[in-house]
Every structure is written in C-alpha cells, then in structure tokens.
Scaffold this motif. Structure first.
Motif, PDB file in Angstrom:
ATOM      1  N   VAL A   1      -3.616   1.738  -6.206  1.00  0.00           N
ATOM      2  CA  VAL A   1      -4.605   1.057  -7.050  1.00  0.00           C
ATOM      3  C   VAL A   1      -4.523   1.575  -8.477  1.00  0.00           C
ATOM      4  CG1 VAL A   1      -7.067   0.740  -7.470  1.00  0.00           C
ATOM      5  CG2 VAL A   1      -6.170   0.542  -5.148  1.00  0.00           C
TER       6      VAL A   1
ATOM      7  N   TYR B   1      -8.532  -5.114  -0.269  1.00  0.00           N
ATOM      8  CA  TYR B   1      -7.644  -4.375   0.635  1.00  0.00           C
ATOM      9  C   TYR B   1      -7.416  -5.260   1.853  1.00  0.00           C
ATOM     10  CZ  TYR B   1      -9.559  -0.751  -2.355  1.00  0.00           C
ATOM     11  OH  TYR B   1      -9.973  -0.025  -3.449  1.00  0.00           O
TER      12      TYR B   1
ATOM     13  N   ALA C   1       0.813  -1.221   0.000  1.00  0.00           N
ATOM     14  CA  ALA C   1       0.000   0.000   0.000  1.00  0.00           C
ATOM     15  C   ALA C   1       0.841   1.263   0.000  1.00  0.00           C
ATOM     16  CB  ALA C   1      -0.937   0.000   1.209  1.00  0.00           C
TER      17      ALA C   1
ATOM     18  N   THR D   1      -2.370  -2.074   4.305  1.00  0.00           N
ATOM     19  CA  THR D   1      -3.092  -0.789   4.307  1.00  0.00           C
ATOM     20  C   THR D   1      -2.921  -0.045   5.620  1.00  0.00           C
ATOM     21  OG1 THR D   1      -5.117  -1.878   5.090  1.00  0.00           O
ATOM     22  CG2 THR D   1      -4.829  -1.650   2.698  1.00  0.00           C
TER      23      THR D   1
ATOM     24  N   PRO E   1      -8.317  -3.079   7.369  1.00  0.00           N
ATOM     25  CA  PRO E   1      -9.693  -3.240   6.895  1.00  0.00           C
ATOM     26  C   PRO E   1     -10.678  -3.439   8.046  1.00  0.00           C
ATOM     27  CG  PRO E   1      -8.193  -4.563   5.578  1.00  0.00           C
ATOM     28  CD  PRO E   1      -7.399  -4.040   6.729  1.00  0.00           C
TER      29      PRO E   1
ATOM     30  N   ASN F   1      -6.116   5.372   4.225  1.00  0.00           N
ATOM     31  CA  ASN F   1      -4.676   5.257   4.464  1.00  0.00           C
ATOM     32  C   ASN F   1      -4.372   5.081   5.950  1.00  0.00           C
ATOM     33  OD1 ASN F   1      -4.214   5.610   1.734  1.00  0.00           O
ATOM     34  ND2 ASN F   1      -3.943   7.827   1.905  1.00  0.00           N
TER      35      ASN F   1
ATOM     36  N   ILE G   1      -3.207   4.391  -0.663  1.00  0.00           N
ATOM     37  CA  ILE G   1      -3.983   3.316  -1.258  1.00  0.00           C
ATOM     38  C   ILE G   1      -4.516   3.674  -2.643  1.00  0.00           C
ATOM     39  CG2 ILE G   1      -6.028   1.865  -0.959  1.00  0.00           C
ATOM     40  CD1 ILE G   1      -5.592   2.114   2.073  1.00  0.00           C
ATOM     41  N   ASP G   2      -5.178   4.835  -2.781  1.00  0.00           N
ATOM     42  CA  ASP G   2      -5.788   5.215  -4.059  1.00  0.00           C
ATOM     43  C   ASP G   2      -4.751   5.295  -5.174  1.00  0.00           C
ATOM     44  OD1 ASP G   2      -8.298   5.327  -2.939  1.00  0.00           O
ATOM     45  OD2 ASP G   2      -8.153   7.455  -2.437  1.00  0.00           O
TER      46      ASP G   2
ATOM     47  N   THR H   1     -13.406  -5.640   0.679  1.00  0.00           N
ATOM     48  CA  THR H   1     -13.549  -5.049  -0.656  1.00  0.00           C
ATOM     49  C   THR H   1     -13.750  -3.535  -0.563  1.00  0.00           C
ATOM     50  OG1 THR H   1     -15.917  -5.542  -0.582  1.00  0.00           O
ATOM     51  CG2 THR H   1     -14.496  -7.150  -1.679  1.00  0.00           C
ATOM     52  N   GLU H   2     -13.816  -3.012   0.675  1.00  0.00           N
ATOM     53  CA  GLU H   2     -13.986  -1.577   0.899  1.00  0.00           C
ATOM     54  C   GLU H   2     -12.656  -0.948   1.290  1.00  0.00           C
ATOM     55  OE1 GLU H   2     -16.794   0.030   0.320  1.00  0.00           O
ATOM     56  OE2 GLU H   2     -17.829  -1.832  -0.212  1.00  0.00           O
ATOM     57  N   ASN H   3     -12.352   0.213   0.694  1.00  0.00           N
ATOM     58  CA  ASN H   3     -11.118   0.927   1.005  1.00  0.00           C
ATOM     59  C   ASN H   3     -11.160   1.406   2.453  1.00  0.00           C
ATOM     60  OD1 ASN H   3      -8.945   2.703   1.211  1.00  0.00           O
ATOM     61  ND2 ASN H   3      -9.203   3.491  -0.871  1.00  0.00           N
TER      62      ASN H   3
ATOM     63  N   VAL I   1      -4.408  -4.921  -2.376  1.00  0.00           N
ATOM     64  CA  VAL I   1      -3.519  -3.920  -1.779  1.00  0.00           C
ATOM     65  C   VAL I   1      -3.265  -4.329  -0.340  1.00  0.00           C
ATOM     66  CG1 VAL I   1      -3.168  -1.489  -1.265  1.00  0.00           C
ATOM     67  CG2 VAL I   1      -4.451  -2.149  -3.305  1.00  0.00           C
TER      68      VAL I   1
END
Length: 637
Positions: A149, A182, A109, A138, A201, A197, A145-146, A192-194, A135
């Motif tokens: 990706v 993530y 990440a 995290t 998760p 930073n 992160i963004d 599956t949700e960001n 990723v």
C-alpha cells in the motif's frame, strides 16, 4: 420512467496480478452467467492466444447489473473494461481508458507495483481519472500488504509530480484520500479492512468493492436531453450483423433505426460527415450482447449498419454534428517486415493463404481495430513494414495470421528511430529485473553489453533476491529474454516499459552464437547430425526436409558456418559387430515463434507456416553470401 444509474470503470494492473480473475468473480456474483452451467475460468480472455499465454491482449467490456442499488431503488449498471497488463498492448489500455470515468488499480499483495503498474497508472492519471487502489491476492503466504500500500501511494505521488498538466497533478494528489480495498479475486472476496498478511478478506463476497465503485467513482457526466454524441472506442464483428462499432454515449439518446451523422476521419482528406442508419442496437448484459431499443447517455453499446466504421469515429445528431476528440496513442517503438513466403518450400507448410494480395488485405484489416499498429510499404511489392509497441504485440499478430492459414516471411525486429535536432534518436526502456543474488554478476555483464545504465539496486531483507533497475535502449532488449532466462537458469523475472526517445547509444553486439546453415537441399540424416554434434545445437530432426540457406542450428562460435546436413554414410562391403550400432543424438530444440524471432540475425528471417517454423538466410545461396561478405570487407578497407 426512471433510468438506471451507470458507473464506467476500467480494471488496470501489471500482467498476472489477477484482473481477469477478479472480473470473473464480479460477473459470477452478479448472476451474469445465469444457467450457463459450468463457467470457464477467466471468461473475459476469450481468444486462443489469451488462454494459452495467460494474459489479456484485447481490452474487452462487460456490464454488471445490480438491481435496486441505485438512487431511489433504480438499477445500477457497472460497465467494466478489462484491460491488458502488458505495455506492448498499451494502445488497448489507452482505448479502454477513453471509455470510463474511473479506474480500479490492482496491485499484487506480494509483488507490489511493477513496471506495467507504473505504465497503466500513469495513463489513468494523465486522463484525470480517479483511481481506487485494490491490493489483490492478500491470501498469498508471502503477502506484505502494508508495504505494498505504501509503495503504491508513493508511486501515485511520484507520477502526479511528473504530470505536465497542473490540474491533473493536483487531482492525482487528492487520490490519497480515497479508500484502499483488499481482495482475493480467486476467493471472490473484498473488504475495506486490512485482513493481515496471508489472509483472505473477512467478508462474504465482493459487495464492498461494488459499494466503493458506486460511492467513490463519479457518475458519467452526460446529458440525456442534449444532441447525440457517441464515441466509437472498439470494433467487433458478428456473423449475422457484420461489423459492430462499440460506442460510449456521451450525450443524448441512441435508438435502433435512428438516422445519425457519422463523422469519419480520413488522414488524407480530413473529416467527412455522412448520414447513416443504426440497423441494430445491442447492450451488454454480463458476457452477452442483447438487442435494445435505445441506449441513453452514460452507457456503452454496440451498433451495426455502418460497414466502414472505425475506432475514433463519432456518431452525432444529424442537425448538429459535432465530433469528439480523436483517440491518440503513443508512438510505436519496434518494427519488422512481414511478407509472403519466398522460400523454396513455399506452399508446403500447411497454409492456404500465400499471395501478396491476401497478406496486404489482412494487414489492412488489422489496422481497423488496432490503434497502436502502423503498416508502411517497402521497396518490395510483396513485403510491408509493420510497426508496434513491442516484440510481443508483433509476435501476437504474426501468430494470429499463422493460425488463420497464412504463410509468411518475417524479418528480424528493429527499433523505430527518429531524428531530433539533427541527432539520431532511438526508443529506450525502463527495465526492472528480479533475480537470485547468485546471478547478479552474469546479468550485470549481460546488461552492460546491451548499453544498459543501472538506475537502482535493492535487496529484499531476509531473501536471496535482488531487484535491479536499468535504462536500456529498446534495441538492446531484442532477443534479450532467451539469453536472460538461460543465464538465470529460468529463475529470473524481467519487466519493462517505454521510457521515451534518446540519443542513439552506439553499436550493440548481437547474439553470442552464429548460425549453422544448410549448404544444399535434401533430407537431414542422423549420420550428418552425429558428425556435426560438436559444432553446436540443432533445430532439425533426422528426416526433416531442408534447403540451401536454411538455418538448421546454432553454432558454438560467433560466426556462421555452412554445413552439409544431408551427408550419408558411405557404403562398403566391410562390416563389424558394432558398425551399425544405434546412433544416439541430442534432442533437437524446436523453436517457438518468439524464440525464432529473437534468434534471427540481421541477415536472416523467419519462415512462418501453420505447420512449421524455419529460420533462413535472406540470401539463400552460399556463393552469393560469400561474395557479399567479400564486397563488405573491401568497402571497409
């Protein structure tokens, strides 16, 4: 009887992005460790060298059992291949990809896609395998992160556009529609949700990862009722069963005690078909192998009873023996000579395997399980040329043999060349360097001297670090890392991957320092080291045994110098109060195997023993070396 569902997946990533830690968490949450008590960290890295270096060297498989999670309540078995992240072990990656139907690509990440990320992703796309981007890490405080990706998807599109197969390129572009995961492998969480930073998760475990693997990756395209076809993708051994062949069953059913057609390929004689019996059949359950009566198409298992089974062989139906395609890997780029220890101290380094017969037998044994290695004869009957992907792959082989009790003479690594259209070609590397901006000048100068061509240079906003990308001959990277770490005070990071062959780049100057060479045998004395202290740095301590032609240190100048390292102080009957004061010497630098191989000059080799490492001249006699230099000068006039 309802059969379980299978998913065969490889975990691929750049080195140190957390593959093995993630697999560890997957096994733990699936109950694979049972009542084993305390479980070792990175359990898949079982080799001593893997634990010491903190990297994966051999691709290994495990099976994760999820009860009742398949269709209609059947069991789900996820066969996971943990692959190396270093390009030097690319043969292991290619072998691992031949066993699976999909790939989970781990990306750090904070660091984002790095050279080996490109390497392993390119192999997966060329094999037309679906890829899920995960990723990892995290929860790192410097996570971005963004951006990572976006960089990963850009890399995927870039590699897809470069594929020669139009179908593979089209399939690769469709991968952008797959979900992005993530995770924090250390925490054992995925989503599956960001999470944002710096955050782990917001989930209890890795169940979202298992769900995506099950729902997104395809089920093996295998037919249970068809004639048997099983591909040998790896080898192992057992003290009870002998050699084991790890097979992926592509069609039919494999049973214990079954008569099968063993299709073996001989480079000289082509394919041979022989009927053999499966003496024992083993399935993987977590980290253990357990006996099984049968294994159906789509699964991975181990078989025994075929003593000469090799990677790439096929086990097929006796009535309809059809071979599967052979496993192919990239060509080797680096070679070096390995032979018996020929120094005056041979047999005194703690080894018990000293003969050419034993060395040859061990190298032939390595060829059985290492698909990316080649061994060629040389003019000497006690020396062989060993070719591999890179310096690390070859040094791992030498270190392994050293720990097994071999005493060896190892030559300086060289590049493997070939002639294309009448021109000499050599391998090139795409090299990515991350350094603090303070060292930009020295590193740029260092790469220029090694024929490196700068491709790009980026600065990280808000950071003092810069990233430089070069295309450099692989020859220029031999011995580069030690000098690079010295120039950057240990702060720099360098990674590279193969960039094909191109025209010979011309002469590249070797190391900036020469060698200090012992001109006689004897014991190293503190008095001699004190007298020679201003000549350079030394690799030996007082009391060490030395012999003529042994390299005892690095000269401050770029030329070799013969020195008397055994000189003793002359005794007289004159004394003073300070005459025998304690001598203070700089601590000797003990070379590791990697450092010794990098330091080694063109006319030098490394004496590798279980208890000691020494660098020495190929020609030990100072007189003979002097005559050879004189003849060389005469020829050049």
């Amino acid at each position: 009887m309802s059969h379980p569902e299978f998913r065969n997946v490889a975990i691929v990533a750049h080195v140190d992005h957390g593959k093995t830690t993630l697999v560890n968490a997957m096994l733990e949450q699936s109950g694979a460790f049972g009542d084993h008590g305390e479980v070792a960290d990175r359990v898949m890295d079982s080799g001593d060298l893997e634990k010491e270096k903190g990297i994966t060297i051999l691709a290994k498989n495990t099976a994760i059992h999820r009860k009742g999670l398949g269709k209609d309540g059947t069991d789900l078995i996820i066969n996971v291949i943990d692959t190396p992240g270093h390009a030097d072990f690319g043969g292991e990656v290619e072998r691992g990809l031949s066993m699976v139907d999909g790939v989970v690509l781990l990306v750090d990440a904070a660091e984002g896609p790095l050279p080996q990320t490109r390497f392993v992703l390119g192999k997966a796309l060329a094999a037309k395998l679906p890829v899920i981007i995960l990723v990892n890490k995290t929860d790192r405080p410097d996570a971005r992160i963004d951006e990572v990706v976006e960089e990963s998807q850009d890399l995927l599109l870039e590699l897809a556009s470069g594929l020669e197969d139009p179908e593979a390129a089209e399939a690769a572009e469709q991968l952008l529609d797959l979900p992005v995961l993530y995770a924090s492998g250390r925490e054992g969480k995925a989503s599956t949700e960001n999470p944002g930073n710096g955050n782990a998760p917001d989930s209890a475990d890795l169940q979202p990862l298992f769900d995506v693997i099950y729902n997104v990756l395809p089920e093996p395209t295998a037919t249970i009722d068809a004639p048997l076809q099983a591909h040998v993708t790896n080898l192992d051994s057992s003290s009870f069963l002998g050699r084991l062949g790890l097979v992926r069953v592509h069609a039919g059913t494999l049973r214990k005690g079954q008569q099968v057609a063993w299709i073996h390929y001989d480079p000289e004689g082509g394919e041979h078909v022989k009927t053999v019996k499966i003496a024992e059949l083993l399935r993987t359950d977590g980290v253990d192998r357990v006996p099984a009566e049968e294994v159906i198409a789509g699964d991975i298992a181990a078989v025994s009873g075929i003593d000469e089974i090799m990677i790439g062989d096929t086990l097929a139906d006796v009535e309809n023996p059809v071979a599967l395609p052979r496993i192919t890997v990239d060509e080797p780029a680096i070679s070096m000579t390995i032979g018996v220890n020929t120094s005056p101290m041979a047999g005194r380094g703690g080894g018990d395997k000293l003969t050419a017969r034993l060395v040859k037998s061990r190298l032939e044994q390595e060829l059985i399980g290492n698909v990316s290695l080649r061994v060629n004869p040389t003019e000497r009957p006690d020396t062989w040329e060993v070719q591999g992907r890179g310096e690390m792959a070859l040094s791992v082989l030498v270190e392994t043999m050293r720990r097994e009790g071999f005493e060896l003479t190892v030559g300086k690594p060289q590049v493997v060349t070939k002639t294309v259209d009448g021109k000499l070609n050599e391998p090139y590397e795409h090299t990515v360097i991350d350094i603090p901006s303070d060292y930009q000048g020295p590193v740029t100068q260092l790469m220029a001297g090694r024929k490196g061509q700068m491709l790009a240079m980026d600065t990280n906003p808000g950071s003092n670090w810069i990233r430089m990308e070069y295309r450099v001959p692989a020859r220029g990277l031999i011995g580069f890392r030690t000098t690079f770490m010295t120039e950057t005070r240990g702060t720099g990071i360098v990674n590279s991957y193969s960039d094909g062959f191109d025209v010979w780049a011309g002469e590249i100057k070797g190391r900036p320092s020469g060698s200090l060479v012992a001109d006689r045998s004897g014991q190293v004395t503190a008095y001699a080291l004190q007298q020679l202290a201003d000549r350079g740095s030394f690799f030996v301590e007082p009391g060490a045994e030395t012999y003529e032609g042994m390299v005892v240190g690095a000269n401050n100048r770029d030329e070799d110098m013969d020195v008397n390292i055994t000189k003793e102080k002359k005794l007289t009957n004159m004394r003073s109060a300070t005459a025998d004061a304690t001598v203070t010497l700089s601590k000797a630098h003990t070379l590791s195997l990697d450092e010794a191989m990098e330091f080694c000059g063109n006319d030098e080799c490394v004496e590798v023993c279980p208890d000691v490492l020494r660098v020495r001249k190929l020609v030990l006699s100072a007189t003979e070396r002097g005559r050879a230099r004189a003849r060389e000068k005469a020829r050049n006039k």
